[in-house]
Design a protein around this motif. Sequence first.
Motif, mmCIF file in Angstrom:
data_model
loop_
_atom_site.group_PDB
_atom_site.id
_atom_site.type_symbol
_atom_site.label_atom_id
_atom_site.label_comp_id
_atom_site.label_asym_id
_atom_site.label_seq_id
_atom_site.Cartn_x
_atom_site.Cartn_y
_atom_site.Cartn_z
ATOM 1 N N MET A 152 7.894 15.695 -7.037
ATOM 2 C CA MET A 152 7.017 14.515 -7.004
ATOM 3 C C MET A 152 7.765 13.267 -7.480
ATOM 4 O O MET A 152 7.633 12.176 -6.902
ATOM 5 C CB MET A 152 5.790 14.747 -7.893
ATOM 6 N N ASP A 153 8.567 13.419 -8.520
ATOM 7 C CA ASP A 153 9.346 12.281 -9.039
ATOM 8 C C ASP A 153 10.363 11.787 -8.013
ATOM 9 O O ASP A 153 10.535 10.572 -7.812
ATOM 10 C CB ASP A 153 10.077 12.687 -10.327
ATOM 11 N N VAL A 154 11.047 12.722 -7.370
ATOM 12 C CA VAL A 154 12.035 12.345 -6.345
ATOM 13 C C VAL A 154 11.350 11.637 -5.186
ATOM 14 O O VAL A 154 11.844 10.619 -4.671
ATOM 15 C CB VAL A 154 12.785 13.602 -5.844
ATOM 16 N N TYR A 155 10.199 12.170 -4.772
ATOM 17 C CA TYR A 155 9.444 11.564 -3.673
ATOM 18 C C TYR A 155 9.006 10.144 -4.032
ATOM 19 O O TYR A 155 9.091 9.214 -3.221
ATOM 20 C CB TYR A 155 8.232 12.438 -3.364
ATOM 21 N N ALA A 156 8.550 9.949 -5.281
ATOM 22 C CA ALA A 156 8.070 8.636 -5.716
ATOM 23 C C ALA A 156 9.206 7.623 -5.794
ATOM 24 O O ALA A 156 9.046 6.457 -5.420
ATOM 25 C CB ALA A 156 7.386 8.758 -7.079
ATOM 26 N N SER A 157 10.376 8.058 -6.274
ATOM 27 C CA SER A 157 11.500 7.115 -6.432
ATOM 28 C C SER A 157 12.132 6.738 -5.103
ATOM 29 O O SER A 157 12.799 5.700 -5.000
ATOM 30 C CB SER A 157 12.561 7.719 -7.360
ATOM 31 N N ARG B 96 0.834 -1.205 0.000
ATOM 32 C CA ARG B 96 0.000 0.000 0.000
ATOM 33 C C ARG B 96 0.869 1.256 0.000
ATOM 34 O O ARG B 96 0.566 2.240 -0.690
ATOM 35 C CB ARG B 96 -0.928 -0.014 1.211
ATOM 36 N N LEU B 97 1.930 1.234 0.807
ATOM 37 C CA LEU B 97 2.822 2.387 0.865
ATOM 38 C C LEU B 97 3.485 2.620 -0.485
ATOM 39 O O LEU B 97 3.615 3.762 -0.946
ATOM 40 C CB LEU B 97 3.892 2.148 1.937
ATOM 41 N N TYR B 98 3.872 1.540 -1.139
ATOM 42 C CA TYR B 98 4.477 1.646 -2.469
ATOM 43 C C TYR B 98 3.478 2.264 -3.450
ATOM 44 O O TYR B 98 3.836 3.114 -4.275
ATOM 45 C CB TYR B 98 4.907 0.251 -2.944
ATOM 46 N N GLY B 99 2.222 1.867 -3.349
ATOM 47 C CA GLY B 99 1.199 2.415 -4.232
ATOM 48 C C GLY B 99 1.006 3.905 -4.027
ATOM 49 O O GLY B 99 0.867 4.669 -4.997
ATOM 50 N N VAL B 100 1.013 4.350 -2.751
ATOM 51 C CA VAL B 100 0.836 5.770 -2.454
ATOM 52 C C VAL B 100 1.984 6.580 -3.038
ATOM 53 O O VAL B 100 1.774 7.646 -3.659
ATOM 54 C CB VAL B 100 0.747 5.981 -0.930
ATOM 55 N N TYR B 101 3.193 6.103 -2.865
ATOM 56 C CA TYR B 101 4.341 6.834 -3.396
ATOM 57 C C TYR B 101 4.292 6.904 -4.919
ATOM 58 O O TYR B 101 4.612 7.936 -5.524
ATOM 59 C CB TYR B 101 5.645 6.153 -2.950
ATOM 60 N N LYS B 102 3.913 5.792 -5.545
ATOM 61 C CA LYS B 102 3.912 5.767 -7.001
ATOM 62 C C LYS B 102 2.815 6.653 -7.592
ATOM 63 O O LYS B 102 2.909 7.091 -8.739
ATOM 64 C CB LYS B 102 3.768 4.330 -7.504
ATOM 65 N N VAL B 103 1.765 6.936 -6.829
ATOM 66 C CA VAL B 103 0.756 7.893 -7.283
ATOM 67 C C VAL B 103 1.400 9.258 -7.492
ATOM 68 O O VAL B 103 1.096 9.989 -8.439
ATOM 69 C CB VAL B 103 -0.399 7.975 -6.264
ATOM 70 N N HIS B 104 2.354 9.589 -6.597
ATOM 71 C CA HIS B 104 3.052 10.868 -6.739
ATOM 72 C C HIS B 104 3.913 10.878 -8.002
ATOM 73 O O HIS B 104 4.170 11.943 -8.576
ATOM 74 C CB HIS B 104 3.914 11.143 -5.505
ATOM 75 N N GLY B 105 4.356 9.709 -8.433
ATOM 76 C CA GLY B 105 5.078 9.643 -9.696
ATOM 77 C C GLY B 105 4.181 10.025 -10.862
ATOM 78 O O GLY B 105 4.612 10.708 -11.814
ATOM 79 N N ASN B 106 2.921 9.617 -10.796
ATOM 80 C CA ASN B 106 1.959 10.024 -11.832
ATOM 81 C C ASN B 106 1.706 11.532 -11.777
ATOM 82 O O ASN B 106 1.583 12.195 -12.817
ATOM 83 C CB ASN B 106 0.646 9.268 -11.664
ATOM 84 N N TYR B 107 1.631 12.069 -10.545
ATOM 85 C CA TYR B 107 1.482 13.516 -10.396
ATOM 86 C C TYR B 107 2.662 14.247 -11.040
ATOM 87 O O TYR B 107 2.507 15.283 -11.692
ATOM 88 C CB TYR B 107 1.387 13.912 -8.928
ATOM 89 N N GLY B 108 3.863 13.711 -10.834
ATOM 90 C CA GLY B 108 5.046 14.353 -11.397
ATOM 91 C C GLY B 108 4.987 14.409 -12.913
ATOM 92 O O GLY B 108 5.361 15.420 -13.533
ATOM 93 N N ARG B 109 4.513 13.324 -13.528
ATOM 94 C CA ARG B 109 4.397 13.300 -14.990
ATOM 95 C C ARG B 109 3.359 14.326 -15.463
ATOM 96 O O ARG B 109 3.578 15.054 -16.450
ATOM 97 C CB ARG B 109 3.997 11.898 -15.444
ATOM 98 N N VAL B 110 2.232 14.399 -14.721
ATOM 99 C CA VAL B 110 1.173 15.347 -15.103
ATOM 100 C C VAL B 110 1.663 16.786 -14.981
ATOM 101 O O VAL B 110 1.434 17.634 -15.874
ATOM 102 C CB VAL B 110 -0.076 15.125 -14.224
ATOM 103 N N PHE B 111 2.359 17.103 -13.874
ATOM 104 C CA PHE B 111 2.862 18.471 -13.690
ATOM 105 C C PHE B 111 3.877 18.844 -14.772
ATOM 106 O O PHE B 111 3.919 19.976 -15.246
ATOM 107 C CB PHE B 111 3.503 18.622 -12.312
ATOM 108 N N SER B 112 4.710 17.846 -15.154
ATOM 109 C CA SER B 112 5.698 18.127 -16.200
ATOM 110 C C SER B 112 5.017 18.420 -17.524
ATOM 111 O O SER B 112 5.420 19.336 -18.275
ATOM 112 C CB SER B 112 6.648 16.935 -16.347
ATOM 113 N N GLU B 113 3.973 17.642 -17.853
ATOM 114 C CA GLU B 113 3.236 17.884 -19.095
ATOM 115 C C GLU B 113 2.477 19.210 -19.033
ATOM 116 O O GLU B 113 2.360 19.938 -20.028
ATOM 117 C CB GLU B 113 2.268 16.728 -19.361
#
Length: 369
Positions: free
Chosen positions: A236-241, A200-217
């Motif tokens: 967001m990308d750093v937080y997700a990784s 679950r924790l991994y899933g929460v962090y990886k959601v922020h990776g999606n946010y990072g992609r959206v913000f970049s676009e």
Amino acid sequence: MTHNNFWLKKIEISVSEAEKRTGRNAMNMQETYTAYLIETRSVEHTDGQSVLTDSLWRRYSEFELLRNYLLVYYPHIVVPPLPEKRAEFVWHKLSADNMDPDFVERRRIGLENFLLRIASHPILCRDKIFYLFLTQEGNWKETVNETGFQLKADSRLKALNATFRVKNPDKRFTDLKHYSDELQSVISHLLRVRARVADRLYGVYKVHGNYGRVFSEWSAIEKEMGDGLQSAGHHMDVYASSIDDILEDEEHYADQLKEYLFYAEALRAVCRKHELMQYDLEMAAQDLASKKQQCEELATGTVRTFSLKGMTTKLFGQETPEQREARIKVLEEQINEGEQQLKSKNLEGSMCKKGIQVWTNAKECFSKM
């Protein structure tokens, strides 16, 4: 091994490397496996001079063979456990492949701890097979098999799987068995819960990776806010990784819990073996008492209990003195053999109790640290 031999010197043991190899198994089929480099170095030789490091390669299956041998020949000792052969209780992102580099590295550390614990045990460290495991690369398996331990292992396994009830169980072993059962249950549950939480924790962090992609676009189409959005996306990308490193570091703590889990299994095995020893002892004592009674009845000519033999005698007549003397002689021989067996079983049982006491003292000392 004698007191003047290898193990009274100061020895350093390490499993320094792991190497992926390809070879053929007993079925002549190609397989990939991991070999581990064991290095031993005598800190001080008998003449006071240092000795060069000796090294050899061992597979995990050879570590298993060593431990199986120790389990058979030292049933009264809690033999240190091996690290897991395949990853268990892991979160889904972590590879369960036994060739995964991170898993191999953790297993290398576990194998080194296994050897160090045997080397520090006052009895196991003096075993010849253990010494050869560290020094003889060729024909070591043949040497182990020549001990005949596998036949003893098979017969002991059948006996342990049999159903029996001890009349006078030892409270110390009963308590230890209960303790190991509870410890195993609690740690298994804890590891399962930890794996679910990690997912679950991994899933929460990886959601922020999606946010990072959206913000970049988004930053590409917002000229005034572009720099801010790009910066937010980067964070967001750093937080997700970061979650990958965090959870993989936690696997080292999980490995320590697994060691307790495997020790609980080893402790349960010793308790079960003691139950078998106690049952054999009770059966041997009962058989010896029965033979003594038969011998006494033959010598005095009195029968205290009902028996098929006594009923047959009444129906078909008394035995001749020569027959009676022959039976008494046979019984006396059986009684002597029974007394020797009973003495041997008592000694084996006392060794088992001593081994458990050593483990209990160590556990109590550790709990006070």
